[in-house]
Write a protein that holds these residues in place. Structure first.
Motif, short mmCIF file in Angstrom:
data_model
loop_
_atom_site.label_atom_id
_atom_site.label_comp_id
_atom_site.label_asym_id
_atom_site.label_seq_id
_atom_site.Cartn_x
_atom_site.Cartn_y
_atom_site.Cartn_z
N THR A 62 0.75 -0.89 0.00
CA THR A 62 0.08 -0.24 0.02
C THR A 62 0.22 1.30 0.21
OG1 THR A 62 0.32 0.06 2.22
CG2 THR A 62 -1.89 -1.44 1.44
N THR A 63 1.99 0.88 0.10
CA THR A 63 2.81 2.43 0.21
C THR A 63 3.24 2.75 -1.35
OG1 THR A 63 4.42 1.19 0.98
CG2 THR A 63 3.50 2.20 2.77
N ALA A 64 3.73 4.40 -1.56
CA ALA A 64 3.93 4.37 -2.40
C ALA A 64 5.36 4.26 -3.16
CB ALA A 64 4.33 5.57 -2.61
N PRO A 65 6.60 4.29 -2.62
CA PRO A 65 7.45 2.93 -2.95
C PRO A 65 7.85 1.38 -3.05
CG PRO A 65 8.33 4.45 -1.07
CD PRO A 65 6.88 4.95 -1.47
N ASP A 66 7.04 1.47 -2.33
CA ASP A 66 7.04 -0.53 -1.89
C ASP A 66 6.26 -0.89 -3.26
OD1 ASP A 66 9.04 0.29 -0.20
OD2 ASP A 66 7.73 0.66 1.13
N ILE A 67 5.15 -0.50 -3.70
CA ILE A 67 4.30 -0.63 -3.96
C ILE A 67 4.96 -1.43 -5.55
CG2 ILE A 67 3.09 1.13 -5.85
CD1 ILE A 67 0.40 0.03 -4.37
N PHE A 68 6.07 -0.88 -6.37
CA PHE A 68 6.51 -1.39 -7.36
C PHE A 68 7.74 -2.60 -7.65
CE2 PHE A 68 5.91 3.19 -7.37
CZ PHE A 68 5.24 3.23 -8.92
N TYR A 69 7.20 -3.31 -5.89
CA TYR A 69 7.84 -4.50 -5.88
C TYR A 69 7.96 -5.57 -7.22
CZ TYR A 69 10.56 -2.99 -1.54
OH TYR A 69 11.88 -2.39 -0.56
N LEU A 70 6.32 -5.39 -6.76
CA LEU A 70 6.09 -6.62 -7.91
C LEU A 70 6.23 -5.97 -9.54
CD1 LEU A 70 2.30 -8.13 -5.84
CD2 LEU A 70 4.61 -8.84 -6.23
N PRO A 71 5.75 -5.14 -10.16
CA PRO A 71 5.73 -4.52 -11.26
C PRO A 71 7.31 -5.30 -12.05
CG PRO A 71 4.87 -2.88 -11.01
CD PRO A 71 5.04 -3.67 -9.68
N GLU A 72 8.83 -4.58 -11.10
CA GLU A 72 10.09 -4.64 -10.44
C GLU A 72 9.64 -5.87 -11.67
OE1 GLU A 72 11.03 -1.35 -8.33
OE2 GLU A 72 12.16 -3.25 -7.22
N LEU A 73 9.22 -7.64 -10.18
CA LEU A 73 9.29 -8.81 -10.47
C LEU A 73 8.82 -9.34 -11.76
CD1 LEU A 73 9.01 -9.98 -6.59
CD2 LEU A 73 11.21 -9.94 -7.60
N VAL A 74 7.68 -9.03 -11.93
CA VAL A 74 7.68 -9.35 -12.87
C VAL A 74 8.47 -9.09 -13.95
CG1 VAL A 74 5.32 -8.98 -14.22
CG2 VAL A 74 4.79 -9.58 -12.30
N PHE A 75 8.85 -7.45 -14.96
CA PHE A 75 9.38 -6.89 -15.82
C PHE A 75 11.18 -7.35 -15.68
CE2 PHE A 75 6.27 -3.03 -15.75
CZ PHE A 75 5.47 -3.80 -16.34
N GLY A 76 10.80 -7.80 -15.26
CA GLY A 76 12.85 -8.25 -14.26
C GLY A 76 12.61 -9.49 -15.06
N GLY A 77 11.54 -10.96 -14.46
CA GLY A 77 11.75 -11.41 -15.10
C GLY A 77 10.96 -11.99 -16.18
N LEU A 78 10.01 -11.21 -16.90
CA LEU A 78 10.31 -11.63 -18.36
C LEU A 78 11.44 -10.89 -19.24
CD1 LEU A 78 6.33 -9.83 -18.55
CD2 LEU A 78 7.30 -12.36 -19.31
N THR A 79 11.75 -10.00 -18.86
CA THR A 79 13.29 -9.70 -19.48
C THR A 79 13.90 -10.92 -19.46
OG1 THR A 79 13.71 -7.74 -18.70
CG2 THR A 79 15.47 -8.23 -19.47
N TRP A 80 14.36 -11.13 -18.41
CA TRP A 80 15.25 -12.57 -17.76
C TRP A 80 14.43 -14.38 -19.04
CZ3 TRP A 80 14.92 -15.57 -12.87
CH2 TRP A 80 15.80 -16.39 -12.58
N ILE A 81 13.64 -14.11 -18.88
CA ILE A 81 13.18 -15.48 -19.91
C ILE A 81 13.12 -15.01 -21.14
CG2 ILE A 81 10.30 -15.95 -20.61
CD1 ILE A 81 9.87 -15.60 -17.51
N LEU A 82 12.59 -13.41 -21.92
CA LEU A 82 13.12 -13.65 -22.90
C LEU A 82 14.41 -13.27 -23.38
CD1 LEU A 82 10.06 -10.93 -23.40
CD2 LEU A 82 10.35 -13.09 -24.49
N VAL A 83 15.53 -13.36 -23.08
CA VAL A 83 16.50 -13.03 -23.17
C VAL A 83 17.02 -14.80 -22.96
CG1 VAL A 83 19.01 -12.61 -22.97
CG2 VAL A 83 17.04 -10.79 -22.36
N ALA A 84 16.79 -15.30 -22.55
CA ALA A 84 16.79 -16.59 -22.42
C ALA A 84 16.53 -17.36 -22.84
CB ALA A 84 16.73 -17.36 -21.27
N SER A 85 15.19 -17.39 -23.85
CA SER A 85 14.73 -17.81 -25.17
C SER A 85 15.59 -17.79 -26.32
CB SER A 85 12.85 -17.68 -24.50
OG SER A 85 13.40 -16.51 -25.85
N VAL A 86 15.94 -17.13 -26.57
CA VAL A 86 16.74 -16.59 -27.93
C VAL A 86 18.62 -16.65 -27.96
CG1 VAL A 86 15.29 -15.63 -28.48
CG2 VAL A 86 17.23 -14.01 -27.70
N ARG A 87 18.78 -17.80 -28.36
CA ARG A 87 20.42 -17.74 -28.79
C ARG A 87 21.00 -16.64 -30.07
NH1 ARG A 87 23.91 -20.51 -32.17
NH2 ARG A 87 25.81 -20.84 -30.74
#
Length: 153
Positions: A20-45
């Motif tokens: 519910t707090t302003a800075p800390d509510i961004f933890y979930l988007p950080e995890l989602v976007f960072g995880g997607l970056t990780w997955i997408l980079v790992a999926s291509v050679r």
């Protein structure tokens, strides 16, 4: 005698308060976007793998550290300490610098591979660039809000 009024000390959230707090509510988007970056980079050679190694390091490092940071805040391991507010700001500023450098490297490698005969791989690389810069933006907003909280602490 002059009366002194103590300013209320800003408190760091714990438990469900981090949702519910302003800075800390961004933890979930950080995890989602960072995880997607990780997955997408790992999926291509890609043939020049060196810059993508940096992107993988940044995305995995920031994903793991953000998850640990989220767990520490959720469990109340920070004890409303000034040092934790400082560390929160420094970590998110470091993550911004890391993700910005990784996003630029990834974008450069994607531009170089635009003549890739497999168009689907090029689309995945573009998606990875978008999520890398989205992660940079979310970490930047979190760093700014953490700096404001640190200043008011």
């Amino acid at each position: 005698m002059a009366a002194t009024t103590a300013q209320p000390m800003a408190s760091l959230p714990s438990g469900l308060g981090i949702c519910t707090t302003a800075p800390d509510i961004f933890y979930l988007p950080e995890l989602v976007f960072g995880g997607l970056t990780w997955i997408l980079v790992a999926s291509v050679r890609v043939v020049p793998a060196n810059p993508l190694g940096w992107v993988m390091f940044v995305s995995i490092f920031c994903f793991v550290m953000t998850f640990l940071w989220l767990v520490i805040f959720a469990c109340g391991g920070h004890k409303n300490s000034y040092g934790w507010a400082t560390a929160d700001f420094i970590y998110h500023l470091l993550a911004v610098i890391f993700y910005l450098s990784a996003g630029v490297a990834l974008a450069y490698m994607t531009i170089l591979s635009k003549d890739n005969p497999v168009f689907r791989i090029y689309q995945i690389e573009i998606s990875a660039v978008v999520f890398a810069f989205a992660s940079t933006l979310v970490y930047f907003i979190h760093a700014i809000l953490s700096a404001i909280r640190w200043k008011n602490f």
